[in-house]
Write an enzyme that holds these catalytic residues in place. Structure first.
Site, short mmCIF file in Angstrom:
data_model
loop_
_atom_site.label_atom_id
_atom_site.label_comp_id
_atom_site.label_asym_id
_atom_site.label_seq_id
_atom_site.Cartn_x
_atom_site.Cartn_y
_atom_site.Cartn_z
N ASP A 10 35.67 41.82 38.73
CA ASP A 10 35.90 42.18 40.13
C ASP A 10 36.21 40.89 40.89
OD1 ASP A 10 35.78 43.76 42.59
OD2 ASP A 10 33.87 42.78 42.98
N SER A 11 36.63 41.06 42.15
CA SER A 11 36.89 39.88 42.98
C SER A 11 35.59 39.18 43.37
CB SER A 11 37.61 40.32 44.25
OG SER A 11 36.85 41.30 44.92
N TYR A 42 40.05 40.12 47.61
CA TYR A 42 41.42 40.37 47.15
C TYR A 42 42.17 41.29 48.12
CZ TYR A 42 40.52 38.75 42.29
OH TYR A 42 40.23 38.02 41.16
N GLY A 43 41.38 42.17 48.74
CA GLY A 43 41.99 43.29 49.48
C GLY A 43 42.85 42.92 50.66
N CYS A 73 37.35 46.99 40.20
CA CYS A 73 37.84 46.64 41.54
C CYS A 73 39.03 47.55 41.83
CB CYS A 73 38.27 45.17 41.54
SG CYS A 73 39.06 44.62 43.04
N ASN A 74 38.90 48.33 42.88
CA ASN A 74 39.98 49.26 43.22
C ASN A 74 41.26 48.52 43.59
OD1 ASN A 74 38.86 52.33 43.84
ND2 ASN A 74 37.29 50.76 43.91
N GLU A 153 29.50 41.30 51.13
CA GLU A 153 29.37 39.97 50.52
C GLU A 153 28.31 39.14 51.24
OE1 GLU A 153 30.98 38.37 47.80
OE2 GLU A 153 31.81 40.31 47.24
N CYS A 187 36.46 51.42 46.97
CA CYS A 187 36.27 49.98 46.80
C CYS A 187 34.89 49.84 46.17
CB CYS A 187 36.32 49.28 48.16
SG CYS A 187 35.86 47.53 48.08
N THR A 188 34.80 49.00 45.17
CA THR A 188 33.52 48.94 44.44
C THR A 188 32.41 48.26 45.25
OG1 THR A 188 34.31 46.95 43.30
CG2 THR A 188 34.56 49.05 42.15
N HIS A 189 32.78 47.67 46.37
CA HIS A 189 31.74 47.14 47.26
C HIS A 189 31.06 48.27 48.05
CE1 HIS A 189 33.69 43.28 46.53
NE2 HIS A 189 32.79 42.66 47.26
#
Ligand code: DGL
Length: 262
Positions: A10-11, A42-43, A73-74, A153, A187-189
């Site tokens: 992932d990012s 990244y998004g 990561c989408n 984050e 989004c995986t977050h």
């Protein structure tokens, strides 16, 4: 076979939501995590940049014997997934978009589906394609949510946090107005914000792309098993990653190493 890893990337920290689902559903697999924390998010980056980062991420994973790669990561999957699959046609590469799209189509009753994702994922149209190919009658509304990754984050995920509530309310408003009964957390977050989102829209079903991805991986693995080894790598400060990560995987059960991909 058992010394092989499932390589997850992932990012940043968000892919740990996928990692956690994999750990829970496939505890004996050897798992390796790479978070490109030097380049998160990244998004908000251009497609060209994202593709470059993703190819580097996978080149790093290739230092290890792999039985599968998971794009956790989408943004990476939607922008660079096709390129990765083309570049490595013989490798089992799992993503998040297709599993979450399938789950959303199964979940909706009124065929109105909302997608919350990064700007890059929304612009790619990957979710629209994946959902409409399964149900051409589906009505979709996508909302780019650029403030959510920085919140996560920075460890700001609590449902009682006024900043979190304010930001989420703004992003949810158009989805509520559209009448969706299902929202893809694209989004995986975002699973880290699931409780906060659900508290604002208790009647809407939330689809975690992370849980959906782990389920599909489990069904797809050609061989199961390993020694339950966990290894974590990041491209920037490992202490920050460790502090944040421990907020949602209490026991990481493995070493964290900082690596340079330059
Ligand atoms: N967690 C990622 C995703 O699923 C990306 C977040 C970011 O780096 O912008 O889209």
């Amino acid at each position: 076979m058992s010394e092989q890893y499932i390589g997850v990337f992932d990012s940043g920290i968000g892919g740990l939501t996928v990692f956690k689902s994999i750990m829970e559903t496939m505890p004996s697999e050897n798992l390796l995590y790479f978070g490109d924390t030097a380049h998160v998010p990244y998004g908000t980056k251009s497609e060209k940049q994202i593709r470059k980062f993703v190819l580097n991420d996978v080149a790093f994973l290739h230092r290890f014997p792999l039985k599968a790669i998971v794009i956790a990561c989408n943004t990476a999957d939607s922008v660079a997934g096709p390129l990765l699959r083309e570049t490595y046609p013989d490798e089992p590469i799992y993503g998040v978009i297709e599993p979450a799209a399938a789950e959303a189509v199964r979940s909706t009753s009124n065929k109105k589906i909302g997608i919350m994702a990064t700007k890059a994922t929304v612009s790619s149209g990957a979710y629209d394609r994946a959902i409409l190919k399964r149900d051409p009658q589906a009505q979709l509304i996508s909302v780019p949510c650029p403030l959510l990754v920085p919140l996560v984050e920075n460890g700001r995920c609590e449902k009682d946090d006024p900043v979190v509530r304010l930001v989420l309310s703004e992003y949810l408003e158009p989805l509520i107005r559209y009448g969706v009964d299902t929202i893809v957390l694209g989004c995986t977050h975002y699973p880290l914000l699931k409780e906060a989102i659900q508290s604002l829209v208790p009647e809407i079903r939330l689809i975690s792309s992370s849980d959906a991805a782990a389920k599909v991986l489990k069904e797809g693995l050609a061989s199961a098993g390993g020694h339950g080894i966990r290894r974590y790598f990041v491209s920037d400060d490992k202490q920050q990653f460790e502090d944040n990560a421990s907020r949602f995987i209490q026991d990481l059960q493995g070493d964290i190493e900082q690596v340079s991909l330059e």
